[in-house]
Design a protein around this motif. Structure first.
Motif, PDB file in Angstrom:
ATOM      1  N   GLY A 278       0.825  -1.213   0.000  1.00  0.00           N
ATOM      2  CA  GLY A 278       0.000   0.000   0.000  1.00  0.00           C
ATOM      3  C   GLY A 278       0.853   1.254   0.000  1.00  0.00           C
ATOM      4  O   GLY A 278       0.496   2.264  -0.624  1.00  0.00           O
ATOM      5  N   GLN A 279       2.001   1.191   0.670  1.00  0.00           N
ATOM      6  CA  GLN A 279       2.889   2.353   0.721  1.00  0.00           C
ATOM      7  C   GLN A 279       3.490   2.672  -0.654  1.00  0.00           C
ATOM      8  O   GLN A 279       3.507   3.836  -1.068  1.00  0.00           O
ATOM      9  CB  GLN A 279       4.021   2.092   1.719  1.00  0.00           C
ATOM     10  N   VAL A 280       3.979   1.644  -1.338  1.00  0.00           N
ATOM     11  CA  VAL A 280       4.602   1.911  -2.637  1.00  0.00           C
ATOM     12  C   VAL A 280       3.561   2.321  -3.678  1.00  0.00           C
ATOM     13  O   VAL A 280       3.849   3.119  -4.583  1.00  0.00           O
ATOM     14  CB  VAL A 280       5.446   0.712  -3.124  1.00  0.00           C
ATOM     15  N   LYS A 281       2.351   1.786  -3.557  1.00  0.00           N
ATOM     16  CA  LYS A 281       1.278   2.221  -4.463  1.00  0.00           C
ATOM     17  C   LYS A 281       0.952   3.693  -4.234  1.00  0.00           C
ATOM     18  O   LYS A 281       0.751   4.462  -5.184  1.00  0.00           O
ATOM     19  CB  LYS A 281       0.032   1.368  -4.257  1.00  0.00           C
ATOM     20  N   LEU A 282       0.900   4.081  -2.955  1.00  0.00           N
ATOM     21  CA  LEU A 282       0.645   5.482  -2.624  1.00  0.00           C
ATOM     22  C   LEU A 282       1.769   6.365  -3.136  1.00  0.00           C
ATOM     23  O   LEU A 282       1.523   7.453  -3.684  1.00  0.00           O
ATOM     24  CB  LEU A 282       0.494   5.635  -1.108  1.00  0.00           C
ATOM     25  N   ALA A 283       3.003   5.902  -2.998  1.00  0.00           N
ATOM     26  CA  ALA A 283       4.141   6.663  -3.510  1.00  0.00           C
ATOM     27  C   ALA A 283       4.033   6.857  -5.017  1.00  0.00           C
ATOM     28  O   ALA A 283       4.349   7.930  -5.555  1.00  0.00           O
ATOM     29  CB  ALA A 283       5.448   5.950  -3.155  1.00  0.00           C
ATOM     30  N   GLY A 284       3.566   5.817  -5.726  1.00  0.00           N
ATOM     31  CA  GLY A 284       3.370   5.934  -7.173  1.00  0.00           C
ATOM     32  C   GLY A 284       2.337   6.989  -7.517  1.00  0.00           C
ATOM     33  O   GLY A 284       2.506   7.762  -8.481  1.00  0.00           O
ATOM     34  N   ASN A 308      13.762  -3.818   1.450  1.00  0.00           N
ATOM     35  CA  ASN A 308      13.099  -5.016   0.928  1.00  0.00           C
ATOM     36  C   ASN A 308      11.960  -4.674  -0.029  1.00  0.00           C
ATOM     37  O   ASN A 308      11.442  -5.549  -0.721  1.00  0.00           O
ATOM     38  CB  ASN A 308      12.545  -5.853   2.085  1.00  0.00           C
ATOM     39  N   LEU A 309      11.577  -3.401  -0.045  1.00  0.00           N
ATOM     40  CA  LEU A 309      10.473  -2.980  -0.917  1.00  0.00           C
ATOM     41  C   LEU A 309      10.939  -2.567  -2.314  1.00  0.00           C
ATOM     42  O   LEU A 309      10.158  -2.018  -3.084  1.00  0.00           O
ATOM     43  CB  LEU A 309       9.708  -1.822  -0.272  1.00  0.00           C
ATOM     44  N   LEU A 310      12.206  -2.824  -2.614  1.00  0.00           N
ATOM     45  CA  LEU A 310      12.726  -2.393  -3.912  1.00  0.00           C
ATOM     46  C   LEU A 310      11.920  -2.964  -5.075  1.00  0.00           C
ATOM     47  O   LEU A 310      11.503  -2.235  -5.980  1.00  0.00           O
ATOM     48  CB  LEU A 310      14.199  -2.789  -4.046  1.00  0.00           C
ATOM     49  N   GLU A 311      11.674  -4.268  -5.045  1.00  0.00           N
ATOM     50  CA  GLU A 311      10.970  -4.887  -6.181  1.00  0.00           C
ATOM     51  C   GLU A 311       9.549  -4.360  -6.338  1.00  0.00           C
ATOM     52  O   GLU A 311       9.162  -3.953  -7.440  1.00  0.00           O
ATOM     53  CB  GLU A 311      10.988  -6.408  -6.038  1.00  0.00           C
ATOM     54  N   PRO A 312       8.721  -4.332  -5.265  1.00  0.00           N
ATOM     55  CA  PRO A 312       7.381  -3.748  -5.445  1.00  0.00           C
ATOM     56  C   PRO A 312       7.430  -2.277  -5.830  1.00  0.00           C
ATOM     57  O   PRO A 312       6.560  -1.797  -6.552  1.00  0.00           O
ATOM     58  CB  PRO A 312       6.700  -3.955  -4.089  1.00  0.00           C
ATOM     59  N   PHE A 317       5.758   2.330 -10.284  1.00  0.00           N
ATOM     60  CA  PHE A 317       5.928   3.622 -10.936  1.00  0.00           C
ATOM     61  C   PHE A 317       4.864   3.864 -12.004  1.00  0.00           C
ATOM     62  O   PHE A 317       4.569   2.958 -12.795  1.00  0.00           O
ATOM     63  CB  PHE A 317       7.311   3.737 -11.592  1.00  0.00           C
ATOM     64  N   PRO A 318       4.308   5.058 -12.030  1.00  0.00           N
ATOM     65  CA  PRO A 318       3.343   5.377 -13.103  1.00  0.00           C
ATOM     66  C   PRO A 318       4.065   5.541 -14.430  1.00  0.00           C
ATOM     67  O   PRO A 318       5.300   5.674 -14.481  1.00  0.00           O
ATOM     68  CB  PRO A 318       2.742   6.705 -12.628  1.00  0.00           C
ATOM     69  N   LYS A 319       3.307   5.522 -15.517  1.00  0.00           N
ATOM     70  CA  LYS A 319       3.907   5.651 -16.849  1.00  0.00           C
ATOM     71  C   LYS A 319       4.634   6.971 -17.033  1.00  0.00           C
ATOM     72  O   LYS A 319       5.555   7.075 -17.855  1.00  0.00           O
ATOM     73  CB  LYS A 319       2.812   5.506 -17.918  1.00  0.00           C
ATOM     74  N   ALA A 320       4.231   7.975 -16.274  1.00  0.00           N
ATOM     75  CA  ALA A 320       4.859   9.293 -16.404  1.00  0.00           C
ATOM     76  C   ALA A 320       6.319   9.274 -15.981  1.00  0.00           C
ATOM     77  O   ALA A 320       7.100  10.146 -16.379  1.00  0.00           O
ATOM     78  CB  ALA A 320       4.085  10.318 -15.564  1.00  0.00           C
ATOM     79  N   VAL A 321       6.703   8.276 -15.180  1.00  0.00           N
ATOM     80  CA  VAL A 321       8.103   8.160 -14.746  1.00  0.00           C
ATOM     81  C   VAL A 321       8.847   7.350 -15.802  1.00  0.00           C
ATOM     82  O   VAL A 321       8.803   6.122 -15.823  1.00  0.00           O
ATOM     83  CB  VAL A 321       8.199   7.488 -13.363  1.00  0.00           C
ATOM     84  N   GLU A 322       9.528   8.041 -16.688  1.00  0.00           N
ATOM     85  CA  GLU A 322      10.191   7.375 -17.807  1.00  0.00           C
ATOM     86  C   GLU A 322      11.593   6.906 -17.465  1.00  0.00           C
ATOM     87  O   GLU A 322      12.066   5.894 -17.988  1.00  0.00           O
ATOM     88  CB  GLU A 322      10.233   8.320 -19.018  1.00  0.00           C
ATOM     89  N   LYS A 323      12.285   7.674 -16.600  1.00  0.00           N
ATOM     90  CA  LYS A 323      13.657   7.321 -16.248  1.00  0.00           C
ATOM     91  C   LYS A 323      13.778   7.203 -14.736  1.00  0.00           C
ATOM     92  O   LYS A 323      13.354   8.079 -13.997  1.00  0.00           O
ATOM     93  CB  LYS A 323      14.643   8.367 -16.765  1.00  0.00           C
ATOM     94  N   ILE A 516       9.464   9.317   1.319  1.00  0.00           N
ATOM     95  CA  ILE A 516      10.104   8.265   2.125  1.00  0.00           C
ATOM     96  C   ILE A 516       9.023   7.290   2.583  1.00  0.00           C
ATOM     97  O   ILE A 516       8.002   7.702   3.131  1.00  0.00           O
ATOM     98  CB  ILE A 516      10.835   8.840   3.353  1.00  0.00           C
ATOM     99  N   THR A 517       9.250   6.011   2.369  1.00  0.00           N
ATOM    100  CA  THR A 517       8.311   4.985   2.819  1.00  0.00           C
ATOM    101  C   THR A 517       8.852   4.264   4.047  1.00  0.00           C
ATOM    102  O   THR A 517      10.036   4.346   4.362  1.00  0.00           O
ATOM    103  CB  THR A 517       8.046   3.952   1.710  1.00  0.00           C
ATOM    104  N   SER A 518       7.959   3.562   4.741  1.00  0.00           N
ATOM    105  CA  SER A 518       8.302   2.748   5.924  1.00  0.00           C
ATOM    106  C   SER A 518       8.897   3.571   7.052  1.00  0.00           C
ATOM    107  O   SER A 518       9.837   3.145   7.718  1.00  0.00           O
ATOM    108  CB  SER A 518       9.262   1.616   5.539  1.00  0.00           C
ATOM    109  N   VAL A 519       8.326   4.757   7.293  1.00  0.00           N
ATOM    110  CA  VAL A 519       8.805   5.593   8.395  1.00  0.00           C
ATOM    111  C   VAL A 519       8.116   5.101   9.676  1.00  0.00           C
ATOM    112  O   VAL A 519       7.240   5.750  10.239  1.00  0.00           O
ATOM    113  CB  VAL A 519       8.530   7.093   8.140  1.00  0.00           C
ATOM    114  N   ASN A 520       8.546   3.916  10.085  1.00  0.00           N
ATOM    115  CA  ASN A 520       7.967   3.236  11.260  1.00  0.00           C
ATOM    116  C   ASN A 520       9.048   2.943  12.288  1.00  0.00           C
ATOM    117  O   ASN A 520      10.224   2.749  11.933  1.00  0.00           O
ATOM    118  CB  ASN A 520       7.326   1.911  10.848  1.00  0.00           C
ATOM    119  N   GLU A 521       8.636   2.867  13.544  1.00  0.00           N
ATOM    120  CA  GLU A 521       9.551   2.389  14.581  1.00  0.00           C
ATOM    121  C   GLU A 521       9.980   0.963  14.238  1.00  0.00           C
ATOM    122  O   GLU A 521       9.185   0.153  13.786  1.00  0.00           O
ATOM    123  CB  GLU A 521       8.863   2.392  15.949  1.00  0.00           C
TER     124      GLU A 521
END
Length: 901
Positions: A278-284, A308-312, A317-323, A516-521
């Motif tokens: 959910g975090q990486v989707k929100l970041a997208g 560990n979230l590198l692959e998801p 990334f949305p299509k607008a992110v080309e590079k 920044i994602t995963s800003v958790n204790e």
């Protein structure tokens, strides 16, 4: 926005010439951005580009020692361990704990701990912690082991340093300590002016070297700080810089730079959302919005606090992110090629484990099912099917060698297979893949192959140099540790596009837009997680870093990253899961409370309102109707009709599409094989006595014959299988008990004066059914038809469990509406077919459960009668007709039953 590096370049060029300068930075990546700032400052004018070193390169240059890679260090440390121990433990066991020792040695040496007093001190601490008054006169075995451990480790410490220094090598801490020891000698032979940029938490060796160079006027230092955390004594992010600010040199010169950026209004959003994905989707989504607002992606950083979230993240990334420029390493264990090599290694490890009986079938199939095998052998799926049909638990190397030229080399076991040979085979495997025309066109695949080829080349050199890698299990352990600890670096255009990075990669860099994602204790900061053998109190006493210092380091990186940004999105996970708690980081709470402007905080919860899930529906196409009528003409089996009653979707998959479970090699006899063997054994035993009255003498004869026939049936059905030991022997014993108990049951029945005549065995029954002018058929096989005291019985054998109460019916309506009465449905269909063929008025039908022989034949009971008449079957026909019409009605779709989802 003027970045920190822009300020450094501007400041340094006021008082220095580039040819004398050497910039020393925390990371290699920061050097790329420093070069860009330098070129931008001179506006493309011709100028000297200064030398740029990482702190590790700086220390290596001073010390004259080359820092060894982590894999080679394992071998060097074990060599030192062997040299200092009369009875050393195995290399494999050594690998389980040496990583922690190396980390501790790095901390000890980087921080210039006096090692003789340190090892004495820690031994004293261990003795005191285990001391009890009642044991004044002696030390327990546990105390002695702990004390011995540190005495042994002390020997290894001095020995490994001695061995490495002779070769001009070192581990990181050793290189740093050596650099401190020779810094005075170094600067007398060197005229460079060193510029240290953006450091924060200095080790003792770094601190003393930098201080010395400053005193000698040979160094300039630029710190990146903000009043927000530097002047506030409660802020952990400023702990290190506050101590550095106390250096004597800063009594006479300014402490550069101290910013006032964090207190300036920024657009900061704190967003909670459930789950890691959910975090990486929100970041997208945030990235998409930034692009739509016209923000530049090269001024944007997407930071993964949890790497560990590198692959998801890459898939979000949305299509607008080309590079996208990925600056963190990709874990080797996540690369598909790593699994392929692991499967090949496992083949040989188990080949040795099972005393070279052959290659274990599960290992062979796992290797062949990997897609990379397509590049090694033609028709691999045909090979897999053939091996499954042959049902060999161990597959001979010769069988595999004949499959392809490559396999001839890979599976040649004529010579003894040791570490050297397995390295050669893996290297050959990688070479073959690297020559494949399809793979050579894939840049990423070639990166994978090059990286793994390098790993195995290095392993081969180390195995030849050091004599203690004696078996394949150690090679496998080494390889697994490399996969776990190392990464593949991506190469791209670091100054173009979106920057995707971990927290440590952000050092010295500034961005306008930050996500920044995963800003958790437990993640940012990590908290009380330490990999060390040195107790917390000893670390504090000797000035070694603890989890508290690690938390302060990440606090600094967090606040420094925000201080020059304009748009900041801080995302945390609101739910517990595999990676960490759902508690937001204390850093976020501090921002909300302490910043002089409003920080927006909201929850981006997914829509959790439960929508009713509609059952899956499949329209009956002309092709499906054609298949259904094909089935109807051949004959619907009782199991197919029961399947439809249970769930039409299962009927569709199994009977219409004819999808079946994939055949596998049976190492352990499964329930289906057990049932077939028992059925076939009974059929073979009783076949000579059809239409004869069973006698005690006949059954005694069968009791003597059955075991031989049972063995013959096992050999026929369970091809190539071994049932002489283990689980298979237990299952064979179960089959033997089933048949033996049944024959004993039959003998007791006959001895009581009951007349039993076997009429038919494994008989096909088929009956037409008129369906509004169209004839369809019902078809099945009855295991046994006999006469019991003059009453015909249609009997179905079950090696599983059957319940007698599920064979008792008040009326036939129950059968059609409930799957619980599937066995009753089966028996009624057998009776319908039997009556159609033999015109008997009253017949019984029942189930014999080998697991419940004490209950005897469990007969179908309709309206409190076990004799089923033609009238009973006439009552059943409308219900059967209703079921068949539904199946063959093209307007009624296949509808999934919700209860079976």
């Amino acid at each position: 926005m003027k970045s920190f590096l822009d300020q450094v370049v501007e400041e340094i060029n006021l008082n220095n010439t580039a040819e004398d300068l050497v910039f020393v930075l925390p990371s290699r990546r920061a050097g790329i951005f420093l070069k860009e700032s330098w070129i931008r400052y001179f506006d493309e004018k011709t100028t000297w580009l200064p030398q740029i070193w990482t702190i590790e390169e700086f220390m290596e240059t001073i010390s004259g020692l080359k820092q060894l890679d982590s894999t080679t260090l394992l071998f060097e440390f074990y060599q030192a361990y062997v040299e200092t121990h009369e009875v050393p433990e195995s290399f494999e066991n050594f690998l389980k704990w040496i990583h922690t020792i190396i980390s501790d040695f790095n901390d000890i040496d980087r921080n210039l701990v006096d090692t003789p007093t340190f090892f004495d001190y820690i031994a004293s601490i261990e003795r005191m912690e285990k001391w009890e008054p009642k044991e004044l006169d002696y030390e327990t075995e546990l105390i002695q082991k702990n004390l011995l451990f540190w005495k042994e480790i002390e020997k290894v410490y001095y020995q490994v340093r001695q061995n490495l220094e002779k070769q001009s090598f070192g581990y990181q801490g050793m290189v740093f300590r050596k650099a401190y020891e020779v810094i005075e000698q170094f600067i007398t032979n060197n005229s460079h002016h060193f510029v240290f940029v953006g450091f924060n938490a200095l080790t003792k060796s770094e601190e003393k070297i930098i201080q010395y160079l400053k005193i000698e006027k040979r160094a300039t230092v630029f710190w990146d700080s903000d009043e927000y955390y530097l002047n506030d004594l409660t802020q952990e992010s400023g702990i290190f810089l506050r101590e550095i600010k106390k250096w004597i040199s800063y009594e006479k010169e300014p402490f550069s730079f101290i910013e006032k950026k964090l207190s300036q209004k920024k657009n900061i959003h704190i967003i909670g959302t459930p789950k890691q994905t959910g975090q990486v989707k929100l970041a997208g989504t945030i990235l998409q919005n930034l692009v739509q607002k016209g923000e530049k992606l090269n001024e944007t950083a997407f930071i993964l606090a949890n790497e560990n979230l590198l692959e998801p993240a890459l898939n979000a990334f949305p299509k607008a992110v080309e590079k996208v420029n990925v600056t963190m390493g990709y874990p080797l264990q996540n690369i598909p090629l790593s699994t392929f090599i692991s499967s090949f290694l496992k083949l040989y490890v188990n080949y040795i484990k099972f005393e070279q009986k052959g290659f274990y079938h599960e290992d062979v199939l796992a290797f062949l099912k990997n897609a990379y095998t397509d590049y090694l052998v033609e028709n691999r799926m045909v090979l897999i099917d053939t091996l499954v049909q042959q049902n060999k638990v161990f597959i001979a190397s010769e069988r595999l060698m004949t499959s392809s030229t490559v396999f001839t080399t890979l599976f040649d076991t004529k010579e003894k297979i040791g570490p050297d040979q397995i390295v050669e085979k893996v290297s050959y495997l990688l070479h073959v893949l690297s020559q494949n025309s399809v793979l050579t066109e894939n840049t990423l695949e070639m990166e994978y192959l090059f990286r793994f080829s390098t790993i195995w080349e290095n392993l081969g050199v180390l195995i030849k140099k050091f004599p203690f890698v004696r078996d394949l299990k150690i090679v496998q352990t080494l390889y697994n540790q490399i996969l776990f600890n190392e990464t593949l670096s991506f190469y791209g255009e670091p100054l173009k596009g979106l920057q995707l990075m971990g927290m440590l990669e952000t050092r010295l860099l500034d961005f306008k837009n930050i996500i920044i994602t995963s800003v958790n204790e437990g993640i940012l900061p990590k908290g009380k997680t330490e990999n060390t053998f040195i107790p917390y109190d000893v670390r504090k006493n000797r000035g070694l870093p603890t989890f508290e210092e690690n938390d302060a380091i990440f606090a600094y990186h967090f606040y420094r990253l925000i201080q020059r940004a304009e748009n900041v999105y801080l995302i945390y996970n609101t739910e517990n899961d595999d990676y960490g708690a759902g508690e937001k980081s204390r850093f976020l709470t501090q921002l909300e409370i302490e910043l002089p402007y409003k920080v927006k905080h909201h929850i981006a919860a997914e829509n959790t309102s439960e929508k009713p899930i509609k059952p899956l529906q499949i329209r009956k196409s002309p092709e499906m109707m054609e298949r259904l009528y094909e089935m109807a003409e051949k004959g619907f089996s009782p199991s197919a009709l029961n399947s439809y009653i249970r769930n039409p979707l299962i009927f569709y998959y199994q009977n219409v599409l004819r999808l079946q479970d994939v055949d596998e090699i049976e190492e352990t006899i499964d329930a289906k094989t057990l049932g077939i063997v028992v059925h076939n054994t009974l059929e073979t035993l009783y076949q000579p006595y059809i239409n004869e009255i069973l006698t005690v003498e006949i059954l005694q004869k069968l009791q003597k014959q059955f075991e031989k026939i049972l063995q013959e049936q096992f050999a026929e059905v369970y091809k190539g299988g071994d049932y002489s030991k283990g689980k298979n022997l237990l299952i064979y014993s179960v089959a033997k008990r089933f048949v033996s108990n049944f024959l004993q049951y039959e003998k007791e029945t006959v001895s009581k004066g009951n007349e039993v005549i076997i009429k038919q065995l494994e008989t096909e029954l088929k009956a037409p059914f008129d369906l509004e002018g169209k004839t369809v058929y019902i078809r099945g096989f009855a295991d046994r038809i006999d006469q019991y005291n003059g009453i015909t019985r249609v009997i179905d054998y079950k090696t599983g469990i059957a319940e007698a109460n599920k064979l008792k019916l008040k009326d036939v309506d129950q059968i059609i509406v409930s799957k619980e009465y599937d066995k009753a449905m089966q028996l009624l269909l057998y009776l319908y077919m039997y009556h159609n063929n033999y015109q008997e008025d009253k017949v019984s039908a029942g189930i014999l459960s080998f697991r419940k022989l004490k209950e005897g034949i469990m007969l179908l009971n309709l309206n409190k009668s076990t004799l089923i008449s033609k009238n009973d079957l006439e009552d059943f026909k409308p219900k059967l007709k209703e079921l068949l019409l539904e199946i063959l009605n093209e307007k009624i779709p296949i509808i999934e039953k919700e209860e079976d989802k």
